[in-house]
Motif scaffolding. Structure first.
Motif, PDB file in Angstrom:
ATOM      1  N   LYS A  22     -10.447  82.246-100.915  1.00 54.70           N
ATOM      2  CA  LYS A  22     -11.150  81.887 -99.687  1.00 54.70           C
ATOM      3  C   LYS A  22     -10.508  80.671 -99.041  1.00 54.70           C
ATOM      4  CE  LYS A  22     -15.728  83.772 -99.912  1.00 54.70           C
ATOM      5  NZ  LYS A  22     -17.133  83.544-100.168  1.00 54.70           N
ATOM      6  N   PHE A  23     -10.346  80.787 -97.737  1.00 55.22           N
ATOM      7  CA  PHE A  23      -9.698  79.702 -97.007  1.00 55.22           C
ATOM      8  C   PHE A  23     -10.462  78.390 -97.166  1.00 55.22           C
ATOM      9  CE2 PHE A  23      -9.564  77.257 -93.015  1.00 55.22           C
ATOM     10  CZ  PHE A  23      -8.227  76.884 -93.049  1.00 55.22           C
ATOM     11  N   THR A  24     -11.787  78.480 -97.110  1.00 56.61           N
ATOM     12  CA  THR A  24     -12.610  77.274 -97.195  1.00 56.61           C
ATOM     13  C   THR A  24     -12.282  76.463 -98.447  1.00 56.61           C
ATOM     14  OG1 THR A  24     -14.299  78.682 -96.273  1.00 56.61           O
ATOM     15  CG2 THR A  24     -14.970  76.495 -96.955  1.00 56.61           C
ATOM     16  N   SER A  82       3.454  82.840 -97.911  1.00 54.56           N
ATOM     17  CA  SER A  82       3.743  84.161 -97.337  1.00 54.56           C
ATOM     18  C   SER A  82       2.456  84.909 -97.005  1.00 54.56           C
ATOM     19  CB  SER A  82       4.598  84.963 -98.302  1.00 54.56           C
ATOM     20  OG  SER A  82       3.956  85.027 -99.551  1.00 54.56           O
ATOM     21  N   SER A  83       1.353  84.192 -96.984  1.00 52.03           N
ATOM     22  CA  SER A  83       0.081  84.839 -96.674  1.00 52.03           C
ATOM     23  C   SER A  83       0.092  85.364 -95.243  1.00 52.03           C
ATOM     24  CB  SER A  83      -1.046  83.816 -96.837  1.00 52.03           C
ATOM     25  OG  SER A  83      -2.186  84.251 -96.139  1.00 52.03           O
ATOM     26  N   ARG A 136      -8.632  75.173 -98.656  1.00 46.73           N
ATOM     27  CA  ARG A 136      -8.418  73.978 -97.849  1.00 46.73           C
ATOM     28  C   ARG A 136      -8.908  72.741 -98.602  1.00 46.73           C
ATOM     29  NH1 ARG A 136      -9.778  73.316 -91.478  1.00 46.73           N
ATOM     30  NH2 ARG A 136     -11.960  73.560 -92.012  1.00 46.73           N
ATOM     31  N   ILE A 137     -10.046  72.866 -99.261  1.00 41.63           N
ATOM     32  CA  ILE A 137     -10.561  71.739-100.040  1.00 41.63           C
ATOM     33  C   ILE A 137      -9.591  71.381-101.155  1.00 41.63           C
ATOM     34  CG2 ILE A 137     -12.381  71.070-101.646  1.00 41.63           C
ATOM     35  CD1 ILE A 137     -14.294  72.773 -99.924  1.00 41.63           C
ATOM     36  N   ASP A 156      -3.784  79.963 -93.946  1.00 40.76           N
ATOM     37  CA  ASP A 156      -3.450  79.775 -95.357  1.00 40.76           C
ATOM     38  C   ASP A 156      -2.081  79.114 -95.458  1.00 40.76           C
ATOM     39  OD1 ASP A 156      -5.771  80.837 -96.204  1.00 40.76           O
ATOM     40  OD2 ASP A 156      -4.957  82.783 -96.808  1.00 40.76           O
ATOM     41  N   THR A 157      -1.142  79.664 -94.720  1.00 37.21           N
ATOM     42  CA  THR A 157       0.211  79.114 -94.735  1.00 37.21           C
ATOM     43  C   THR A 157       0.203  77.673 -94.247  1.00 37.21           C
ATOM     44  OG1 THR A 157       0.894  81.328 -94.099  1.00 37.21           O
ATOM     45  CG2 THR A 157       2.566  79.615 -94.048  1.00 37.21           C
TER      46      THR A 157
END
Lengths: 187, 1268
Positions: free
Chosen positions: B87-89, B121-122, B92-93, B127-128
């Motif tokens: 998960k991006f959330t 490479s996402s 990022r954390i 994400d990248t």
């Protein structure tokens, strides 16, 4: 290169610290203290550049700061950065915060330091200026927040209404900056 | 609290997020630390759970605590876990936490490599982005090496958001992994012209950052930046570029000349203060670099100074500050222009802003003259009194001393004044610069002979009032001046008025509280003083006085004998015994004064600080040579383990010390030097210091600057106590003023006389006007003894660069073409190659980064690298061209006449392909010599000139003399014209040898002299045999034609759309003694393949070869063919006709040949990443086929290299004895190979979407190996 970005309040309490070079935690705190000491004793009507931070940098480095209401925004940069450019960058940063938090105040920074980090990450990366266009920054920040929301994450409720708004003055709105044309770069 | 513990369920923990934590901390102001420690315990619990959401929340809180100064490195592993969340959330954390607390020594960083690669490479750009941002903060050398290639790929990402981040992070990668700079640089350069302004700005940013540290390597980019500067409207980019030019101009004054005009325009036109300021700064840098021999830039200086004055006068303190900062840069080279603004700068000294005062102080340095020094210093002294912070006061103090002592006390006219200033400065409380004042006192007293009487008197007063200074005992504190005072009083004691009193002052019990080194000086100088006193007193009849003095010494010295300081103790006890002995002699009425003062006879000369360093090493003395050879045993033992790892052949492992060759010796010497440098106990060999003194002539021979004295020396009575009214220095100011007035009056008188004399003749000549600098004669004194230097001192050029500067590793020549070994490591290869490369690193530790790879790499080349090779060659050609310029000017002119026609096309090509414009120094010269600002056409021409024909194959060279310039053959003619001799010579030689051996291969004759190309993707193991794709095409007694079998397509960019072109390079070699001219190349077109002829010519017309061949010379021409189907190999018949010209006759000759277009000719080496490769194989569109080769007797990597070289493949991945390879045809067919070897059998499984092509390619591969 930007070596560090510090935000602390009028009492020296750190609100954000971003070091682009590694120091251990104690040194970081010492740097924040020393920087606060240097910056806080300066009058309102003096220039925004400071030399002579002993801990951070050296002769090639300068502290460039702006003081908004209760907060100091301090950038430690070397000679490859344009002094006036960095002053403008700070301005862009604060204006971006203002947009993202809708009339930003110190409490926003206190409770949402992670958000501030995310905004900063769209402006400065690894000590180099990434983006100076406020709209572009906000677009990217918003897009990422939207993504976050779509993932559903219950822990972070960004309900800001709980906190009393402090008058967090932005240049142009209050104080000395009103009569002064603050933008050196027209970014 | 209690409630929380009760409710300490998981649910409760879930609730406590960052906001709760912050609120909690704010509510526990009293016991914050305790509260946080319970929070940390909770966090530890949360981290133990499997729920990633809980973990992420915990990590988020830790990031906050980290900011408050808590070490959270213990959670590093959990951070990695959160980073790898899908998960991006959470991701990022995790990345934020990592960027805040990871660093090079965090060991879990190793675990992140694959995760980061995955994120990079996402498909999700954020994400990248988050991965790039995080990586920029914690990239390590390992990460940099492993991910460099991935990041480089991202530089060409479709999203500008990713591109700009990837570009920026490359700087960090370069820093950590300098080897990546050269392979990545072409693409970075490309990004300077990215359509997205953000990406462009990032690229400018990175290159500026690189260039700032190693400007010389980036000079060749100047034309490109110049273009950007004149075209860009982005102030951020402009500022960076202008700053960069500021760094480049000192290296290339011509660049400066070019810059002045556009910069001046910008200064006039811009409204952005920041840009204006940077322009002014760079103009200043230009002016500094031009300061010699460019007189007509006064306008520019004036402009700068004017603009700066506007800045300084601005009410905005920031502009004022910067204005002063820039002003100080001008000061160095154009002090006059700054001096005219003295008023403004002095005004800034009174500014309320300390930063501004400091800047103004810097400027003062250049403002002073003999006339105003006293006035300025007086002003500064007032500031010293008023100053509040010690830092500013200390700054003032050092500035005063700097200003006064600059260029050998040039501006001081009255040293009494200066000494009294120094004495006044000693009254500053809490200054850290006692040492500085002390050294000034010593310096002046030693070097200005005439001031000694005065200085001694002042110092005696200081010693007497020592109690006033001793309050501050800290090191470097003001008591340091007592060190100087004691020494001066002792050394020049003959000038003392009341030596006994001074002696008494020096032996006071309070002295024992001073720092040890000062006490030591006290004791030693007390002895000197004692000697002087004895000498004075012995002349008297009264001998008791002398004895009393001795008694005083004997009484007081024991205090120092008990000192804890070794030096003090030692000196004191020595002197005590001496005095006791003297006393004995005195009691016997023996005259001892002479002998005692002989102890301290002679004068010390000031020696220049660098004198020791500059003593030349006598001829024949090798400081690095062994005095005694060290026992070789131990040395060789140290060697052994290394040798075992690097070289495995058993024959090498015999005892090494038996055969120590030159290199080895040199290496050892280097190692020893290194060791010695690191060994604090090793006394470095240096010429003995005595030598300096032995050779030094007596004091009489010391060069002394004598200045005539017009006014007798005035020594006003020194008041022992503090002068009440004016500070002492002010009295001197007054005296000095009086003196000057007197002088002036005298002068006027003289002048009047003169004028009177002259008036009769010519009338008024000139008014003396205001006092000019030279009019002031120094008050007195002033023999400034220049410092001694050893004879034949060496000119010193020590620029002490910090050896630890990470940017040193980035001092890499970027104009050199890439060697094939210089590639970014690709993931798949790392597995096999990693241990080796590290061993290599160890071996080549001292090798310069420019040539990181082994020699063998030179012998290996790969077709794939044609481009680079060509670049290199074209560079050589350039050089050649220069050479030739002198010899064959006509030829060149002839050649040039033809060029313009070609250029337009070339230019297009070049613009489309900026990577190939590796502008070289010679091109820069060209650009720079183009004095006026280049218009567009000019610039285009320059670029065209700079561009090597992008895919010109292996070069042969001869004098190119296009005979018929009217016949324009687009590219072939152009590129061939560029060919020059160098490589060809080698080739000819080899060719000749070959001929002798009668080896006339027709196909794939290996070993042509052409520079072989290494396949960069193959691991280096052993040198590969040289390879060439040139084969003999046809030969007769006159001429030999070598053909590189149908080389690649012509236009790399457009090949897929227009994938029907094949370029054939033919080398023509004249083997006869006659001159060959009017060569015409013709081919019978087939339905499928046609020779491209210039428009308007018929289908059967030949092409004129654009050069003539003198005897023994060879040259290369290239011909373009259009091909329709590429699945089958083809043969084309052709004829070459030419005229053989002897001195008397000329004959027409002809040579038939067959061009063989193999299917491999249609393949282009195309790099492919393993993931893409895998996808391709999975796609199922490909037909497969396989072939088996028996009896292949060569190492696997040779085999691969051969396939790569001859058949235009690239290695995708290699694992042990198995490799996957890829190539693509000019029409876009994918060809994939899987090569396996076991023993002498090689099996090749191949897949291609065009089975006929594949079959033919495989046949050709088979043929290649059957031949060897």
């Amino acid at each position: 290169m930007i070596k560090a970005i510090l935000i602390f309040n009028n009492h020296g309490k750190p609100r954000l610290s971003k070091f682009y070079e590694h120091y251990n935690e104690d040194t970081e705190q010492q740097i924040i203290r020393e920087t606060f000491h240097l910056v806080s004793k300066r009058d309102e009507n003096v220039c925004n550049f400071l030399e002579g931070g002993m801990l951070i940098g050296g002769s090639d480095y300068k502290l460039i700061y702006r003081h908004y209401a209760t907060l100091y925004f301090v950038f430690c940069v070397d000679s490859s950065e344009s002094e006036l450019g960095i002053l403008d960058l700070i301005q862009v940063f604060v204006e971006t915060l203002d947009k993202c938090f809708e009339n930003v105040c110190e409490l926003d920074l206190i409770f949402h330091v992670d958000k501030v980090h995310n905004i900063l990450a769209e402006m400065v990366m690894g000590g180099m200026v990434l983006e100076t266009n406020m709209n572009e920054i906000i677009t990217q920040v918003d897009a990422q927040n939207k993504m976050e929301k779509s993932e559903f994450f219950p822990f972070f409720s960004f309900s800001l209404s709980l906190y009393r708004r402090l008058s967090f003055s932005l240049p142009g709105r209050t104080g000395r900056h009103r009569q002064k044309n603050v933008s050196y770069c027209h970014v | 609290m209690a409630l929380k513990i009760v409710k300490g369920s998981i649910d409760r923990m879930f609730d406590k997020n960052l906001q709760d934590l912050v609120r909690g901390i704010r509510n526990h102001k009293e016991d914050e630390a305790k509260y946080i420690s319970t929070c940390i315990d909770e966090i530890k619990q949360e981290l133990k759970q499997d729920n990633i959401a809980v973990k992420a929340n915990a990590v988020c809180k830790l990031t906050y605590l980290q900011m408050l100064g808590y070490d959270v490195s213990w959670a590093a592993f959990n951070i990695v876990e959160v980073m790898s969340s899908s998960k991006f959330t959470y991701k990022r954390i995790g990345y934020l936490a990592a960027s805040q607390c990871f660093h090079e020594n965090t060991d879990v960083i190793m675990l992140t490599t694959n995760q980061i690669r995955k994120d990079l490479s996402s498909p999700n750009q954020y994400d990248t982005g988050v991965a790039l941002t995080g990586l920029s903060c914690f990239v390590t050398p390992d990460l940099a090496r492993d991910l460099a290639n991935d990041i480089m790929t991202l530089m060409s990402h479709t999203k500008p958001y990713i591109r700009k981040k990837a570009v920026l992070i490359m700087y960090k990668v370069f820093l950590k992994y300098p080897e990546s700079l050269r392979p990545a640089f072409p693409r970075l350069k490309e990004k300077l012209e990215d359509p997205d302004p953000g990406v462009q700005s990032a690229a400018v940013n990175v290159i500026c950052e690189l260039a700032r540290r190693n400007p010389k390597n980036y000079l060749s980019l100047a034309p490109l930046f110049f273009k950007l500067m004149t075209s860009s409207t982005n102030n951020w980019v402009l500022i960076k570029i202008i700053k960069l030019f500021g760094a480049l101009t000192p290296l290339e004054p011509r660049l400066g000349k070019k810059l002045i005009e556009p910069l001046t325009n910008l200064i006039h036109s811009t409204s952005a203060m920041s840009l204006l300021y940077e322009c002014v700064n760079t103009v200043i840098a230009v002016l500094i670099s031009l300061s010699s021999g460019m007189p007509n830039h006064s306008a520019s200086i004036q402009l700068c100074v004017q603009k700066l004055r506007i800045l300084i006068e601005d009410s905005d303190q920031n502009l004022k500050y910067l204005g002063l900062l820039a002003m100080s840069k001008i000061l160095k080279t154009h002090p006059k222009s700054v001096q005219s603004h003295k008023d403004l700068i002095l005004q800034c000294l009174d500014d309320k802003d300390e930063s501004i005062r400091l800047r103004a102080l810097d400027l003062l340095y250049g403002m002073v003259s003999k006339k105003n020094l006293m006035e300025i210093v007086k002003k500064l002294m007032i500031h010293v009194d008023k100053a509040e912070g010690t830092t500013y006061r200390d700054e003032l103090l050092t500035k005063i001393i700097d200003i006064c002592s600059q260029s050998n006390y040039q501006y001081i006219t009255n040293f009494e004044w200066y000494i009294s200033i120094l004495v006044e400065l000693t009254r500053l409380e809490g200054t850290r610069h006692g040492h500085l004042i002390a050294s000034q006192m010593l310096d002046v007293a030693i070097r200005v002979k005439a001031i000694r009487v005065f200085a001694v008197a002042q110092m005696a007063t200081l010693l007497d009032n020592a109690h006033l200074l001793t309050g501050n005992m800290q090191r470097n504190g003001i008591c340091e001046v007592l060190y100087a005072a004691a020494w001066i009083c002792g050394e020049f004691s003959e000038h003392l008025e009341n030596p006994v009193q001074t002696l008494e002052a020096m032996l006071r019990p309070k002295v024992a509280t001073l720092p040890g080194h000062i006490q030591a000086v006290y004791v030693q100088n007390a002895a000197k003083l004692f000697a002087t006193i004895l000498k004075n007193q012995e002349g008297n009849t009264d001998s008791t006085a002398a004895q009393e003095t001795s008694q005083m010494m004997i009484d007081r010295l024991p205090l120092f004998v008990q000192s804890a300081n070794l030096e003090v103790q030692e000196r004191a006890s020595c002197i005590l015994q001496l005095v006791k002995y003297i006393q004995k002699l005195q009691q016997k009425d023996v005259e001892v004064a002479e002998e005692v003062s002989a102890l301290f006879a002679g004068e010390l000369n000031p020696v220049a600080p660098k004198a020791q360093k500059k003593v030349p090493v006598p001829e024949g003395l090798d400081l690095d040579a062994w005095i005694n050879e060290p026992p070789s045993e131990s040395e060789s033992e140290d060697e052994q383990p290394k040798a075992i790892f690097t070289k495995e052949e058993p024959k090498h492992s015999r005892p090494r010390h038996t055969e120590v060759d030159e290199k080895e010796l040199a290496r050892r010497r280097e190692a020893r030097k290194q060791e010695q440098a690191n060994n604090p106990f090793y006394i470095k060999a240096s010429p003995s210091s005595q030598k300096v003194y032995q050779e030094a002539p007596g004091v009489e021979h010391i060069p002394v600057v004598q200045i005539d004295l017009s006014v007798p020396l005035k020594v006003p009575a020194t008041t022992p106590s503090h002068p009440t009214g004016l500070p002492m220095s002010d009295q001197y100011v007054k005296l000095e003023e009086e003196r000057r007035q007197k002088e002036r009056a005298e002068k006027k008188k003289k002048e009047k006389k003169k004028r009177k004399e002259k008036r009769s003749g010519r009338g008024k000549k000139h008014d003396s006007g205001p006092e000019s600098e030279e009019d002031i004669t120094p008050a007195h004194v002033v023999d400034i003894v220049t410092e001694e230097m050893p004879e034949n001192a060496l000119p010193s050029d020590d620029d002490d660069k910090d050896p630890n500067d990470p940017h040193k590793a980035l001092d890499i020549d970027l104009d050199k073409p890439l060697a094939d070994s210089e590639k970014l490591p690709v993931r798949s290869h790392r597995a096999a190659g990693a241990p080796k490369s590290s061993a290599e690193d160890g071996e080549a530790e001292n090798a310069t980064p420019q040539e990181p790879k082994k020699k063998s790499s030179k012998e290996k080349r790969d077709k794939k690298k044609d481009k680079e090779r060509d670049r290199k060659r074209s560079k050589e050609e350039k050089k050649k061209k220069k050479h030739k310029h002198e010899e064959k000017e006509e030829d060149l002119l002839g050649g040039q006449a033809e060029e313009p026609v070609v250029q337009s096309e070339e230019t297009k090509e070049v613009e489309a392909q900026p990577t190939s414009t590796s502008a070289e120094v010679s091109d820069l010269d060209f650009w720079l010599s183009n004095a006026p600002v280049p218009s567009n056409t000019q610039e285009a021409a320059t670029v065209a000139e700079a561009a090597p024909a992008p895919e010109a194959p292996a070069g042969t060279a001869a004098d190119s003399e296009p005979e018929e310039p009217k016949d324009t053959e687009t590219e072939e003619s152009k590129s061939s014209k560029h060919k020059k001799k160098k490589q060809k010579k080698e080739k000819e030689e080899k060719e000749k040898k070959k001929k002798k051996k009668h080896h006339h291969h027709h196909h794939h004759s290996d070993g042509g002299g052409e520079e072989s190309v290494q396949n960069g993707t193959v691991e280096e193991e052993e040198p590969l045999p040289p390879m060439s794709n040139y084969c003999l095409l046809a030969e007769n007694s006159y001429i030999k034609m070598m053909m590189e079998d149908a080389d690649q397509v012509c236009d790399i960019q457009g090949n897929l759309q227009d994938g029907s072109q094949v370029v054939v390079s033919v080398i023509f070699e004249n083997k006869s003694d006659s001159f060959l001219k009017s060569m015409e190349f013709n081919v019978l077109d087939s339905l499928n393949s046609k020779l491209q002829r210039p428009e308007g010519s018929g289908p059967h017309d030949g092409l004129t070869v654009p050069f003539q061949l003198p005897p023994g010379v060879s040259n290369e021409a290239r011909f373009v063919f259009t091909v329709q189907s590429i699945v089958m190999p083809q043969k084309l018949k052709g004829t070459l006709t030419f005229i053989v010209k002897n001195e008397d006759s000329s004959t027409h000759e002809k040579l038939d040949f067959k061009l063989h277009f193999t299917c491999t000719s249609y393949l282009i080496t195309t790099p492919c990443y393993s993931d893409a490769f895998a996808k391709l194989l999975e796609s199922g569109d490909l037909k497969s086929s396989s072939v088996r080769l028996e009896g292949v007797n060569m190492p696997f990597h040779h085999l691969l290299a051969r396939i790569c070289f001859h058949h235009h493949f690239s290695v995708v991945e290699r694992i042990d004895s198995c490799a996957s390879m890829y190539s693509r045809s000019i029409q876009g067919h994918h060809v994939c190979l899987l090569v396996k070897t076991s023993g002498q059998t090689v099996s090749i499984d191949a897949k291609c979407d065009e089975p006929t092509l594949l079959g033919n390619v495989l046949d050709e591969i088979k043929q290649t190996f059957s031949q060897c």
